[in-house]
Design a protein around this motif. Structure first.
Motif, PDB file in Angstrom:
ATOM      1  N   LEU A 138       0.846  -1.194   0.000  1.00 16.47           N
ATOM      2  CA  LEU A 138       0.000   0.000   0.000  1.00 16.47           C
ATOM      3  C   LEU A 138       0.881   1.244   0.000  1.00 16.47           C
ATOM      4  O   LEU A 138       1.867   1.306   0.744  1.00 16.47           O
ATOM      5  N   LEU A 150     -11.525   2.056   1.799  1.00 17.27           N
ATOM      6  CA  LEU A 150     -10.684   0.942   1.371  1.00 17.27           C
ATOM      7  C   LEU A 150     -11.533  -0.232   0.894  1.00 17.27           C
ATOM      8  O   LEU A 150     -12.653  -0.438   1.364  1.00 17.27           O
ATOM      9  N   GLN A 154      -7.689  -4.313   0.699  1.00 17.95           N
ATOM     10  CA  GLN A 154      -6.862  -3.264   1.281  1.00 17.95           C
ATOM     11  C   GLN A 154      -7.004  -3.231   2.798  1.00 17.95           C
ATOM     12  O   GLN A 154      -6.022  -3.037   3.524  1.00 17.95           O
ATOM     13  N   ARG A 157      -4.933  -5.991   4.213  1.00 17.34           N
ATOM     14  CA  ARG A 157      -3.513  -5.632   4.190  1.00 17.34           C
ATOM     15  C   ARG A 157      -3.167  -4.690   5.340  1.00 17.34           C
ATOM     16  O   ARG A 157      -2.083  -4.790   5.932  1.00 17.34           O
TER      17      ARG A 157
END
Length: 315
Positions: A138, A150, A154, A157
């Motif tokens: 990211l 997000l 994402q 992550r």
């Protein structure tokens, strides 16, 4: 082989109910996880996988048994005594959408363990969080975003970055890809494999997806109704399973069906953990049950019962 990083001995978690009944969520689990190893815990919903993970990290106290981390029994440690050990053991939750505070930016969420443990000053925290985001793929521009900005991948992550903030030795992953799209699952799994090979992390990988476990784990422990019924190297379990429950799980989810696997799907559901059947816990659903299975538990009655069961399963 090196000494285990994590060892569970006779681990149990029981929840008392009114009327003297007891929910035996985990009921005598013995497993070991070595540094750099990935151990998969598999089984149907309700078998106790997630409870084992929470017990292993001492997020909940055990009812019985021992939890050894780096050779030290942490079963009865107080919260204050556990705090320094939290750096070395982290958990990634199943649902990334619920794991992040919607009122906090990505920076605030990832920085929290660094602040709580006091491992970096203000400038150091900012640099460290930026580095963690880059590690999970990211860009720095995500630092000041909120969770609603997000995607699911994402968010996961970000959760991984937060778990890595203190450079742990053990990472428990509770269904880390089940809430994600298939393409995103593949990306996360590839990253987790790269991370383990690069950093030497040990994974306690909880999943009901046997295909995923086969991809990312070195060993597998199969759980049923609070107990481990079979354990071994991943390829040995998947190519030559011995317990009838393991064979039924593999036959259900891994086409084409391996030679000798049962054709009929596993019938029924996991029994209520407050009403565990006598004898073998799998007997009510087992296609090869014998008379003794309703009386003797092969986990307790001796190796002859287990050997007879496995021989019948392979016949």
């Amino acid at each position: 082989m090196s000494a285990p990083l994590l060892e569970l001995r006779g681990l149990a978690k029981h929840y008392p109910l009114k009327g003297g009944r007891v929910v035996r969520a985990v009921d005598g689990v013995d497993v070991a996880l070595h540094p750099g190893e990935s151990l998969g815990l598999v089984g149907e919903s309700g078998c106790g996988k997630s409870t084992v993970a929470r017990l292993a990290l001492r997020l909940i106290p055990p009812s019985a048994g021992a939890i050894l981390f780096q050779g030290r029994d942490i079963s009865g440690l107080s919260d204050s005594a556990l705090r320094p050990l939290r750096r070395d053991m982290q958990l990634i939750f199943q649902n990334p959408h619920a794991a992040l505070n919607p009122r906090r930016t990505v920076f605030a969420s990832v920085a929290e363990p660094l602040v709580v443990q006091g491992v970096a000053g203000r400038d150091g925290v900012l640099a460290r969080v930026g580095d963690l985001l880059r590690q999970v793929g990211l860009p720095d521009s995500f630092l000041w975003r909120y969770p609603h900005e997000l995607s699911g991948g994402q968010k996961q992550r970000v959760c991984i970055a937060r778990a890595l903030a203190l450079e742990p030795k053990l990472l428990a992953l509770d269904e880390p890809t089940s809430a994600l799209d298939v393409s995103v699952q593949a990306q996360i799994l590839e990253f987790l494999q790269e991370l383990r090979s690069r950093s030497g992390l040990a994974y306690l990988f909880i999943s009901h997806n046997l295909a995923v476990v086969r991809q990312v784990c070195d060993r597998v422990a199969v759980m049923y109704l609070g107990r481990v019924v079979e354990e071994g190297p991943v390829e040995a379990i998947f190519t030559a399973p011995r317990h009838p429950y393991t064979r039924a799980l593999i036959a259900a989810v891994l086409p084409p069906r391996p030679a000798g696997m049962p054709e009929a799907p596993l019938a029924g559901d996991v029994p209520n953990a407050a009403e565990i059947p006598p004898g073998c816990r799998f007997a009510p659903r087992c296609p090869i049950r014998m008379d003794r299975c309703t009386r003797d538990d092969p986990a307790l009655a001796g190796t002859d019962h287990r050997a007879a069961c496995w021989a019948a399963s392979e016949a």
